[in-house]
Design an enzyme around this catalytic site. Sequence first.
Site, mmCIF file in Angstrom:
data_model
loop_
_atom_site.group_PDB
_atom_site.id
_atom_site.type_symbol
_atom_site.label_atom_id
_atom_site.label_comp_id
_atom_site.label_asym_id
_atom_site.label_seq_id
_atom_site.Cartn_x
_atom_site.Cartn_y
_atom_site.Cartn_z
ATOM 1 N N HIS A 88 0.812 -1.220 0.000
ATOM 2 C CA HIS A 88 0.000 0.000 0.000
ATOM 3 C C HIS A 88 0.848 1.274 0.000
ATOM 4 O O HIS A 88 0.324 2.371 -0.180
ATOM 5 C CB HIS A 88 -0.971 -0.007 1.195
ATOM 6 C CG HIS A 88 -0.301 0.151 2.540
ATOM 7 N ND1 HIS A 88 0.037 -0.910 3.335
ATOM 8 C CD2 HIS A 88 0.072 1.267 3.242
ATOM 9 C CE1 HIS A 88 0.567 -0.491 4.460
ATOM 10 N NE2 HIS A 88 0.612 0.849 4.428
ATOM 11 N N ASP A 100 0.525 -7.801 1.325
ATOM 12 C CA ASP A 100 0.817 -6.370 1.521
ATOM 13 C C ASP A 100 2.328 -6.120 1.522
ATOM 14 O O ASP A 100 2.861 -5.389 2.367
ATOM 15 C CB ASP A 100 0.174 -5.854 2.802
ATOM 16 C CG ASP A 100 0.137 -4.327 2.874
ATOM 17 O OD1 ASP A 100 0.271 -3.687 1.805
ATOM 18 O OD2 ASP A 100 0.014 -3.782 3.991
ATOM 19 N N SER A 122 4.790 2.592 7.748
ATOM 20 C CA SER A 122 4.530 1.382 6.953
ATOM 21 C C SER A 122 5.739 1.007 6.130
ATOM 22 O O SER A 122 6.358 1.852 5.462
ATOM 23 C CB SER A 122 3.344 1.610 6.016
ATOM 24 O OG SER A 122 2.158 1.727 6.766
#
Length: 626
Positions: free
Chosen positions: A353, A386, A469
């Site tokens: 993402h 992910d 992230s």
Amino acid sequence: MNEGKPTPDPSGRPAPTGPEGDFELERPAAPGAPADGARAAGVPGDTASPAATGAAATGTGADVAPSGEGDFELRRPEEDPAGAGDGVRAAAESAPAVDAPLGTPPDAGREPVSTEDAVPPVPAPGPAAVERPRPLHDPDPYSTPPYGEPGPWAPAPPVQHPAATPSHGTHLPVPQTAHGAETQVPAVPHGAEAPAPAPAAAGPDSAVSPPPGTSIPGTSIPGTAPVPADPWRRYDPWAAGPLQQMGEAVPGIGQRRRRGRRALVLGAVLLALVSGGVGGAVGTYLERNGGVGGVELPQAGKEPAGRAPDSVAGIAARALPSVVTLHVRGSEQQGTGTGFVLDDRGHILTNNHVVEPAGEDGEITVTFHSGDTAEAELIGRDSGYDLAVVRVKGVSGLEPAPLGNSDNVQVGDPVVAIGAPFDLAGTVTSGIISAKQRPITAGGEKGDGSDISYVDALQTDAPINPGNSGGPLLDTRGRVIGINSAIRSAGGGTGSESGQSGSIGLGFAIPVNQGKRVAEELINTGRATHPVIGVTLDMDYSGDGARVGTRTSGGRAPVTPGGAGDRAGVEAGDVITAVDGQRIHSGEELIVKTRAHRPGDRLELTVERNGRERTISLVLGSSDDG
């Protein structure tokens, strides 16, 4: 001292007069004078010639006749009346001198006194005068009696004190003392002969009056000025008596020490008082005026920069050079995330993402900890895990981050998270592992479920915020044990941290074992494979466990023919309640547990069918098998 001195006969016999017998010295006497014995007895009317008086007063040996060049010999006395010699001898031995009769001139029988030298007195001419022998030495400049005088048995004259000399150079008279009586001699003009000293009294009982020219204490001679008392007249160095100290007393050793101690104490007290006063004045001035210069606060000195390897600072120091910040820009959106270097060829692992906004033709820029930047290209990505891999070109000196083993992690282990929350690069936070194998799903914004990720995550309370992230989660040795991917938001949902919600202490990281396998597949093939059971799950089932579907969906059977589940005997409508002995409560959890393994791994499934449980063993297949 009595050598040659006549010794009286105890029998009272007169001394022989022959040449071979004893003899006595002849005492000169004036013609017609009485016998010496009468004179010694103090008979009134006793007279003596001036020469005899001077000789007796001075005691210089007037009974000696000169002979030749200073040699002399004693003269034999003439015969005296019977018994008179003994009396004369007794009087001569007992009386040191014969006083001159009253009326004798003051200068009779005295020696002249000179300022140039002090010589023995010369007797005045008289019938019985005897010439004084010539001294054997020069006159004494210090006015001491000439050597050789007085005679060996004659009494010594009184102590001669130094005479005071006035400014005109004439000696002041020297007081003569005889048995406590003070005499004053008139002053003598310079160059004139001084009169001979007055004869001393014969004894304390003598009634002889002092000669003219002398004075008695309390009296003075008419026509002459009184002579001031001489402080030296009573001084006798040979007289016995207590010593008198002249001037100040000399302090002893103890007194000097006590004085020194008192002075030292007094000095110390004065110094303390002065120092205290000066210090108080300076302190008051500084307090009122704010100091001499500007305010300078105390500060610790510089310390070594090194830290313990297992401390947060030590971990961060080793890991920061391997962490990068990614800036992604696409045609419709942009974002910021974190990644870390996998090898020296420039491969960097991050979240899917993070790079998703770039799309197919977006721009990805990598910024290193040193501040250098480089363009990166997308190697591969997988939304189910992910994870994504990008690569930078033309960059040397890369430091790959060491990878750990997520299977070794225990709840409570300390961890450190590094990332760029809200584009703040190089941010370091720390915490612990708060849970393991936490099944989570993230994404799902597209609505068709193609962007949903299933993660059997490591839960941590290390603060993770949007921008963290893709960053590493490190153990105490600085090794990567997870990839920070999601946080629990305050609204109760679980998703990627791109939702701009802050950390509430619930962060999730993909285990590094899963990340390593996916990264290797993406680098090698550009895509990742998913392990599958070969069944379709009923996601609307609300009971405990994961139920296999009963209807065909989209032309597909609930159990894929020839798949891993079909070969193991799984049937439609079966409820799977455990995987490898661990209870599951939903279909998402079954997917998470399955994707935590590799294709080809064997699983033990606990299946409930028609109210009965059974265990089925199967080998996981791959999503590429169709």
